[in-house]
Design an enzyme around this catalytic site. Structure first.
Site, PDB file in Angstrom:
ATOM      1  CB  CYS A  70      37.590  10.502 -11.327  1.00 22.48           C
ATOM      2  SG  CYS A  70      38.695  11.409 -10.362  1.00 22.48           S
ATOM      3  CB  CYS A  78      39.989   9.605  -4.243  1.00 21.12           C
ATOM      4  SG  CYS A  78      39.009  10.733  -3.616  1.00 21.12           S
ATOM      5  CB  CYS A  81      33.670   8.449  -6.280  1.00 22.63           C
ATOM      6  SG  CYS A  81      33.402  10.181  -6.752  1.00 22.63           S
ATOM      7  CB  CYS A 156      37.078  16.597  -7.198  1.00 24.39           C
ATOM      8  SG  CYS A 156      35.629  15.591  -6.754  1.00 24.39           S
ATOM      9  CD  GLN A 248      20.425  18.940   2.528  1.00 24.65           C
ATOM     10  OE1 GLN A 248      20.937  18.155   2.144  1.00 24.65           O
ATOM     11  NE2 GLN A 248      19.628  18.873   3.639  1.00 24.65           N
ATOM     12  CE1 TYR A 277      18.193  16.049  15.670  1.00 24.57           C
ATOM     13  CE2 TYR A 277      15.692  15.670  14.863  1.00 24.57           C
ATOM     14  CZ  TYR A 277      16.942  15.542  15.800  1.00 24.57           C
ATOM     15  OH  TYR A 277      16.688  14.552  16.789  1.00 24.57           O
ATOM     16  CD  GLU A 298      20.795  23.549  13.720  1.00 25.77           C
ATOM     17  OE1 GLU A 298      20.259  22.722  13.025  1.00 25.77           O
ATOM     18  OE2 GLU A 298      21.903  23.190  14.114  1.00 25.77           O
ATOM     19  CB  CYS A 370      21.753  12.176   4.879  1.00 25.40           C
ATOM     20  SG  CYS A 370      22.565  12.438   6.685  1.00 25.40           S
TER      21      CYS A 370
HETATM   22  C1  LIG Z   1      21.319  17.091   8.232  1.00 24.33           C
HETATM   23  S1  LIG Z   1      21.272  18.903   8.745  1.00 24.33           S
HETATM   24  C2  LIG Z   1      19.797  19.610   8.322  1.00 24.33           C
HETATM   25  C3  LIG Z   1      19.568  20.885   8.165  1.00 24.33           C
HETATM   26  C4  LIG Z   1      18.383  21.521   7.275  1.00 24.33           C
HETATM   27  N1  LIG Z   1      17.146  20.769   7.426  1.00 24.33           N
HETATM   28  C5  LIG Z   1      19.075  21.528   5.845  1.00 24.33           C
HETATM   29  O1  LIG Z   1      18.473  20.630   5.208  1.00 24.33           O
HETATM   30  O2  LIG Z   1      19.712  22.349   5.580  1.00 24.33           O
HETATM   31  C6  LIG Z   1      20.934  18.278  10.584  1.00 24.33           C
HETATM   32  C7  LIG Z   1      21.037  19.726  11.371  1.00 24.33           C
HETATM   33  O3  LIG Z   1      20.742  19.477  12.714  1.00 24.33           O
HETATM   34  C8  LIG Z   1      21.793  19.926  13.722  1.00 24.33           C
HETATM   35  N2  LIG Z   1      21.823  18.869  14.907  1.00 24.33           N
HETATM   36  C9  LIG Z   1      22.490  17.872  15.055  1.00 24.33           C
HETATM   37  N3  LIG Z   1      22.000  17.335  16.255  1.00 24.33           N
HETATM   38  C10 LIG Z   1      21.171  18.206  16.756  1.00 24.33           C
HETATM   39  C11 LIG Z   1      20.291  18.101  17.963  1.00 24.33           C
HETATM   40  N4  LIG Z   1      20.305  17.015  18.715  1.00 24.33           N
HETATM   41  N5  LIG Z   1      19.247  18.835  18.017  1.00 24.33           N
HETATM   42  C12 LIG Z   1      19.256  20.108  17.186  1.00 24.33           C
HETATM   43  N6  LIG Z   1      19.759  20.138  16.097  1.00 24.33           N
HETATM   44  C13 LIG Z   1      20.577  19.083  15.814  1.00 24.33           C
HETATM   45  C14 LIG Z   1      23.006  20.108  12.817  1.00 24.33           C
HETATM   46  O4  LIG Z   1      23.631  21.481  13.353  1.00 24.33           O
HETATM   47  C15 LIG Z   1      22.318  20.400  11.463  1.00 24.33           C
HETATM   48  O5  LIG Z   1      22.104  21.767  11.239  1.00 24.33           O
END
Ligand SMILES: C[S@@+](CC[C@H](N)C(=O)[O-])C[C@H]1O[C@@H](n2cnc3c(N)ncnc32)[C@H](O)[C@@H]1O
Length: 414
Positions: A70, A78, A81, A156, A248, A277, A298, A370
């Site tokens: 790039c 940028c 990356c 990009c 994702q 989550y 969530e 992550c």
């Molecule tokens: C990394 S994402 C993972 C979502 C899902 N597992 C996926 O792979 O698509 C983290 C998620 O946690 C939620 N989140 C963040 N803090 C939280 C909390 N304290 N309690 C519940 N959900 C939470 C965010 O809104 C988000 O949807």
């Protein structure tokens, strides 16, 4: 050689992507260098215990140095990356090293069972979404590394070709514009553009493309054209994703992630599985098919609405959905849970979560991360609650960057 210019041999790689070596006994970080290289660099930050230097010249290049694809990649350009100058094979090796090092140093796990990093799809044009910032002259681009300045981008190489195409087709110039997000359903061909504003005025928009356009002011989302969500299909499930929901960013990666979570978790018919989550239900919805009961937690209301809607369309009747912070929901629960998957945001998992999951009876826990640094930090709370690390599989959801996704299995015996 100027006073601040040093000659340094790089010996390792840090979480954050920089290479490091020692100069006069002090650890010194150099971005855009590769472990094994000898470089000339200028010290730009000199702290008591560490220093940071700017790469000036490569004196002995690594055999893994490659030509970046790039034009926007490099020092002062940028910041999206970090590793386009490193062969893809070496990127995978370095990511494994980083995960192991974080678990050893921060997690105090002597010999962490980190497996080889898995490639999940093509290392280019993989991102199904992007957020662009706005330059002073009103065009859109990405932020420079460690700066608020915005670099105008024409193309990009990490983005799905459709997002580049949409990017080129826009003429967006408007004083109240704060940012633009584009999301593409790779397996559904649905597109959504989210226009972030300061909320003062609505722009006039006309498009001749079949896409959704949503206006965002803070946490308010107003559909301007089409629906305020798109769908993405992963392993045969068609997920609804609203403008305010997380999904994702690498679709083949999401497919692999789901498979790996199921493989590590080994859910059985009749078991109760908790998905903490949960987002729009990436893991919950396949798990309703392989276990007896799924409890999804969530806190984001758009995501819970998406999950509820998709579950209803699928005719799911064994899913309980809680909207709220995982930390509070699990604290208040008293129902038996056999297994759990947690996928917290970059900031990691609440301190009390492992202890509460153990109290509810969880034996197999899959932690999707992550950020290896927060996973390593959370491993202390997991081990205090009686969970032992069995295996870690990093997945390369973010090629050309230092970011690392990983799936780990934790088991509680006794
Ligand atoms: C990394 S994402 C993972 C979502 C899902 N597992 C996926 O792979 O698509 C983290 C998620 O946690 C939620 N989140 C963040 N803090 C939280 C909390 N304290 N309690 C519940 N959900 C939470 C965010 O809104 C988000 O949807």
């Amino acid at each position: 050689m100027g006073e601040n210019v040093i000659d340094i041999k790089l010996e390792g790689v840090a979480h954050g992507g920089e290479a490091f070596g020692w100069h006069e006994g002090k650890i010194t970080f150099v971005a855009y260098a590769i472990p094994g290289e000898r470089v000339r660099a200028e010290v730009v930050q000199d702290k008591k215990n560490w220093a940071r230097a700017k790469l000036l010249e490569i004196l002995e290049p690594s055999p893994d140095r490659v030509e970046p694809r790039c034009v926007h990649f490099g020092i002062g350009k940028c910041g999206g990356c970090h590793w386009q100058h490193i062969s893809y094979r070496k990127q995978l090796e370095l990511k494994r090293e980083i995960v192991s090092e974080q678990l050893r140093r921060i997690g105090h796990i002597e010999d962490p069972p980190v497996e080889a990093v898995e490639q999940v799809g093509p290392p280019w044009n993989y991102r199904n979404n992007a957020r662009f910032s706005v330059t002073r002259d009103g065009s859109i681009g990405f932020r420079k590394g460690q700066s608020h300045e915005v670099v105008r981008i024409d193309e990009c190489h990490l983005l799905h070709p459709r997002i580049n195409e949409l990017l080129r087709s826009f003429e967006l110039s408007w004083p109240n514009l704060r940012g633009v997000k584009i999301r593409h359903g790779v397996n559904t061909d649905e597109d959504m553009v989210v226009i972030e504003t300061d909320g003062k005025e609505q722009p006039e928009i006309s498009v001749d493309l079949p896409i959704s356009i949503v206006l965002q002011a803070g946490r308010d989302f107003v559909p301007l054209i089409g629906l305020p969500y798109i769908h993405e299909e992963v392993n045969g499930i068609r997920y609804r994703i609203s403008a305010g929901s997380f999904f994702q960013s690498n679709t083949p990666g999401a497919e692999r992630l789901v498979k790996l979570v199921e493989e590590f978790l080994e859910p059985k018919p009749g078991q109760t599985v908790l998905d903490g989550y949960a987002g729009v239900g990436l893991f919950s919805l396949p798990l309703v098919q392989s276990s007896g009961q799924v409890i999804s937690i969530e806190e984001n209301p758009w995501a819970t609405e998406d999950l509820a809607q998709t579950a209803e369309e699928m005719g799911v009747d064994n899913l309980s959905l809680f909207e709220g912070p995982v930390e509070e929901v699990v604290r208040a629960m008293d129902q038996r849970v056999d297994a759990a998957v947690v996928d917290p945001p970059r900031s990691g998992m609440g301190k009390n979560v492992p202890g509460d999951l153990a109290r509810l009876g969880v034996r197999n826990l899959v932690y999707v991360s992550c950020d290896p640094a927060t996973m390593a930090r959370d491993s202390g709370n997991l081990r205090s609650a009686g969970f032992e690390l069995v295996r870690v599989r990093p997945l390369d959801m973010f090629p050309q960057t230092f970011h690392i996704e990983s799936v780990s299995l934790w088991q509680r015996r006794g």
